[in-house]
Design an enzyme around this catalytic site. Structure first.
Site, PDB file in Angstrom:
ATOM      1  N   LYS A  31      37.058  84.264 -69.777  1.00 41.87           N
ATOM      2  CA  LYS A  31      36.980  83.292 -68.942  1.00 41.87           C
ATOM      3  C   LYS A  31      35.745  83.385 -68.165  1.00 41.87           C
ATOM      4  O   LYS A  31      34.974  82.478 -67.781  1.00 41.87           O
ATOM      5  CB  LYS A  31      38.090  83.117 -67.955  1.00 41.87           C
ATOM      6  CG  LYS A  31      38.166  81.659 -67.031  1.00 41.87           C
ATOM      7  CD  LYS A  31      39.565  81.869 -66.506  1.00 41.87           C
ATOM      8  CE  LYS A  31      40.024  80.382 -65.740  1.00 41.87           C
ATOM      9  NZ  LYS A  31      41.159  80.314 -65.487  1.00 41.87           N
ATOM     10  N   LYS A  89      42.989  92.880 -64.561  1.00 38.44           N
ATOM     11  CA  LYS A  89      44.126  92.287 -64.147  1.00 38.44           C
ATOM     12  C   LYS A  89      44.992  93.532 -63.610  1.00 38.44           C
ATOM     13  O   LYS A  89      44.840  94.688 -64.241  1.00 38.44           O
ATOM     14  CB  LYS A  89      45.076  91.655 -65.097  1.00 38.44           C
ATOM     15  CG  LYS A  89      46.030  90.713 -64.768  1.00 38.44           C
ATOM     16  CD  LYS A  89      45.295  89.498 -64.416  1.00 38.44           C
ATOM     17  CE  LYS A  89      46.137  88.361 -63.936  1.00 38.44           C
ATOM     18  NZ  LYS A  89      45.466  87.106 -63.568  1.00 38.44           N
ATOM     19  N   THR A 109      39.291  73.974 -58.421  1.00 38.42           N
ATOM     20  CA  THR A 109      39.841  73.913 -60.082  1.00 38.42           C
ATOM     21  C   THR A 109      39.962  72.551 -60.069  1.00 38.42           C
ATOM     22  O   THR A 109      39.424  71.763 -61.397  1.00 38.42           O
ATOM     23  CB  THR A 109      41.052  74.732 -60.311  1.00 38.42           C
ATOM     24  OG1 THR A 109      40.873  75.996 -59.811  1.00 38.42           O
ATOM     25  CG2 THR A 109      41.495  74.539 -61.606  1.00 38.42           C
ATOM     26  N   VAL A 119      46.145  71.984 -58.144  1.00 37.55           N
ATOM     27  CA  VAL A 119      45.260  71.533 -59.114  1.00 37.55           C
ATOM     28  C   VAL A 119      45.146  70.176 -59.547  1.00 37.55           C
ATOM     29  O   VAL A 119      44.203  69.152 -59.245  1.00 37.55           O
ATOM     30  CB  VAL A 119      45.558  72.182 -60.448  1.00 37.55           C
ATOM     31  CG1 VAL A 119      44.650  71.746 -61.701  1.00 37.55           C
ATOM     32  CG2 VAL A 119      45.054  73.654 -60.313  1.00 37.55           C
TER      33      VAL A 119
HETATM   34  P1  NAD Z   1      51.114  74.569 -57.790  1.00 38.30           P
HETATM   35  O1  NAD Z   1      52.355  75.229 -57.519  1.00 38.30           O
HETATM   36  O2  NAD Z   1      50.504  74.058 -56.370  1.00 38.30           O
HETATM   37  O3  NAD Z   1      51.661  72.866 -58.450  1.00 38.30           O
HETATM   38  C1  NAD Z   1      52.238  72.942 -59.827  1.00 38.30           C
HETATM   39  C2  NAD Z   1      53.062  71.494 -59.723  1.00 38.30           C
HETATM   40  O4  NAD Z   1      53.369  71.156 -60.980  1.00 38.30           O
HETATM   41  C3  NAD Z   1      53.994  71.171 -58.694  1.00 38.30           C
HETATM   42  O5  NAD Z   1      53.735  70.104 -58.001  1.00 38.30           O
HETATM   43  C4  NAD Z   1      55.164  71.438 -59.549  1.00 38.30           C
HETATM   44  O6  NAD Z   1      56.367  70.470 -58.686  1.00 38.30           O
HETATM   45  C5  NAD Z   1      54.874  70.844 -60.891  1.00 38.30           C
HETATM   46  N1  NAD Z   1      55.535  71.119 -61.952  1.00 38.30           N
HETATM   47  C6  NAD Z   1      56.330  72.323 -62.266  1.00 38.30           C
HETATM   48  N2  NAD Z   1      56.741  72.550 -63.313  1.00 38.30           N
HETATM   49  C7  NAD Z   1      56.810  71.021 -63.771  1.00 38.30           C
HETATM   50  C8  NAD Z   1      56.987  70.209 -65.074  1.00 38.30           C
HETATM   51  N3  NAD Z   1      57.871  70.927 -65.888  1.00 38.30           N
HETATM   52  N4  NAD Z   1      56.777  69.023 -64.987  1.00 38.30           N
HETATM   53  C9  NAD Z   1      55.898  68.461 -64.182  1.00 38.30           C
HETATM   54  N5  NAD Z   1      55.379  68.987 -63.150  1.00 38.30           N
HETATM   55  C10 NAD Z   1      55.959  70.436 -62.989  1.00 38.30           C
HETATM   56  O7  NAD Z   1      50.271  75.041 -58.846  1.00 38.30           O
HETATM   57  P2  NAD Z   1      48.805  75.100 -59.278  1.00 38.30           P
HETATM   58  O8  NAD Z   1      47.833  76.008 -58.242  1.00 38.30           O
HETATM   59  O9  NAD Z   1      48.025  73.625 -58.920  1.00 38.30           O
HETATM   60  O10 NAD Z   1      48.521  75.473 -60.663  1.00 38.30           O
HETATM   61  C11 NAD Z   1      49.168  74.588 -61.783  1.00 38.30           C
HETATM   62  C12 NAD Z   1      48.650  75.458 -62.768  1.00 38.30           C
HETATM   63  O11 NAD Z   1      47.398  75.477 -63.283  1.00 38.30           O
HETATM   64  C13 NAD Z   1      49.354  76.745 -63.145  1.00 38.30           C
HETATM   65  O12 NAD Z   1      49.754  76.843 -64.500  1.00 38.30           O
HETATM   66  C14 NAD Z   1      48.179  77.631 -62.850  1.00 38.30           C
HETATM   67  O13 NAD Z   1      48.467  79.132 -63.357  1.00 38.30           O
HETATM   68  C15 NAD Z   1      46.939  76.962 -63.110  1.00 38.30           C
HETATM   69  N6  NAD Z   1      45.868  77.220 -62.768  1.00 38.30           N
HETATM   70  C16 NAD Z   1      45.788  77.123 -61.247  1.00 38.30           C
HETATM   71  C17 NAD Z   1      44.329  77.462 -60.872  1.00 38.30           C
HETATM   72  C18 NAD Z   1      44.116  77.166 -59.449  1.00 38.30           C
HETATM   73  O14 NAD Z   1      43.023  77.392 -58.993  1.00 38.30           O
HETATM   74  N7  NAD Z   1      45.040  76.964 -58.363  1.00 38.30           N
HETATM   75  C19 NAD Z   1      43.364  77.605 -61.543  1.00 38.30           C
HETATM   76  C20 NAD Z   1      43.528  77.946 -63.006  1.00 38.30           C
HETATM   77  C21 NAD Z   1      44.754  77.443 -63.427  1.00 38.30           C
END
Ligand code: NAD
Length: 368
Positions: A65, A77, A149, A181
């Site tokens: 990445k 990690k 992101t 995100v």
């Molecule tokens: P977050 O916890 O803020 O948001 C996740 C959202 O997904 C929540 O609203 C939750 O209710 C919803 N959710 C969970 N399971 C679900 C399902 N089965 N169907 C529909 N909605 C569902 O998390 P985030 O920080 O927004 O991250 C989201 C994803 O992106 C994660 O997999 C994380 O690893 C990845 N990610 C995050 C970042 C970052 O900068 N935060 C960067 C790269 C990747």
């Protein structure tokens, strides 16, 4: 646990550390996968049950990445084996013991991950002078607050216009996972002229073909309410988001949500992967056969790590957003051009590009 050499290949891991301090009950592993491009950035996770193999895989994905994002950083990690929900005073003691143990592992720069956050990174910084994802008061750029992101995803979707007949103006967007995100992606895409036609969270889906009021929906969700209970749209079941007809479908929730069993329900021209590995390999191949353009996760969701790198080098929030836009556009263009020229899936092209960058960086290093 398997032997560390079982998981090694030509890129790494370069170093594996087992940390054990009976006094504080610290048990942790640090996998430094590759530092050819520079000191490795990668999250420190707190969880009771992560294997060495999994930690090494996560470290490798950070190498790729960071290389794909064009950062002067390798990948690593770390896992602290502990309950992330323990009382704060115990957690601080453990994090400080961990920081003390890694104080001389200077080619590893820890960042927040599952079970750790900006406060944990402040403790690590206090002990070692080295970490990213810090509170604003310590020079940190709060990446979830500014939506690093989501901003990168919006830039990527806009850049996809040069690779087909897709137009962002008026494009219908559906977002699975309206969290940090997803909601920022919605906001930045709406600012660029797109229409949010559906959004979901773990409780349900909300649909409105004429477009949802993005800012009002964000306020609603931040108030602690499920998206499906927002009055400006029609409520459906959680997984109904998969069936919504749209131009761009954005998974921003969990891994493996699209698989062979549901991939043919998707009715979108583009899938922009906000979450990590949201589409299984077989489903991604099926989408390619159907002519759906998949923008690979580690290219288009790199906004967070680019932001962390800018923070580490003393840059400002505006500088971070500028670099995210510039790097993600440039890298996605290269990946999609390459995929077309070589007749491969974008993910394969992205992997090849990242590996080549790491191998080139390795050739610049002194080896003896
Ligand atoms: P977050 O916890 O803020 O948001 C996740 C959202 O997904 C929540 O609203 C939750 O209710 C919803 N959710 C969970 N399971 C679900 C399902 N089965 N169907 C529909 N909605 C569902 O998390 P985030 O920080 O927004 O991250 C989201 C994803 O992106 C994660 O997999 C994380 O690893 C990845 N990610 C995050 C970042 C970052 O900068 N935060 C960067 C790269 C990747």
């Amino acid at each position: 646990m398997s032997d560390a050499f079982d998981i090694a290949d030509e890129l790494g891991p370069e170093k594996v550390f087992y940390l054990h301090d009976p006094g504080t009950q610290l048990r942790a592993i640090v996998v430094i996968d590759n530092v050819a491009a520079g000191p490795a950035i990668g999250g420190t996770r707190m969880a009771p049950d992560v294997s060495l193999e999994e930690c090494a895989r996560l470290a490798r994905s950070m190498t790729l990445k960071n290389a794909a994002a064009g950062l002067p950083h390798g990948g690593a990690k770390a896992v602290i084996f502990a309950d992330p929900h323990q009382p704060t005073a115990d957690k601080e003691r453990l994090m400080r013991a961990y920081a003390y143990a890694i104080r001389e592992i200077t080619d590893y720069i820890p960042g927040p991950d599952m079970g750790t956050n900006e406060i944990a990174m402040a403790w690590v910084h206090d002990m070692t002078g080295r970490s990213v994802g810090l509170p604003r008061e310590l020079g940190g750029i709060p990446l979830d607050e500014i939506g690093a992101t989501g901003y990168g995803l919006a830039a990527a979707v806009e850049a996809a216009q040069s690779h087909g007949d897709f137009r962002l103006q008026g494009a219908r967007i559906a977002i699975q996972g309206f969290g940090a995100v997803g909601m920022h992606a919605a906001r930045y895409l709406a600012q660029r002229g797109a229409l949010l036609v559906a959004a979901s969270d773990s409780a349900g889906t909300l649909v409105r073909a004429e477009g949802l009021d993005v800012e009002a929906l964000i306020d609603w969700k931040r108030g602690g309410h499920p998206v499906a209970e927002f009055t400006g749209g029609e409520a459906r079941k959680r997984d109904a988001i998969i069936d919504v007809e749209c131009d761009v479908w954005i998974p921003a929730a969990r891994p493996d949500v699209i698989h062979e069993g549901n991939v043919d329900r998707l009715r979108a021209g583009i899938v922009a992967e906000g979450a990590n590995i949201p589409v299984t390999e077989a489903a991604e191949r099926r989408l390619a056969e159907r002519g759906v353009l998949v923008l690979p996760d580690f290219i288009v969701n790199a906004g967070g790590v680019i932001c962390a790198a800018v923070e580490y080098h003393g840059g400002s929030q505006n500088e971070a957003l500028r670099r995210i836009e510039e790097k993600i556009r440039h890298n996605l263009d290269e990946v999609l051009r390459r995929a077309k020229a070589e007749g491969t899936m974008p993910r394969t092209a992205a992997h090849d590009m990242a590996r080549e960058r790491v191998c080139t960086a390795m050739r610049f290093r002194r080896r003896w």
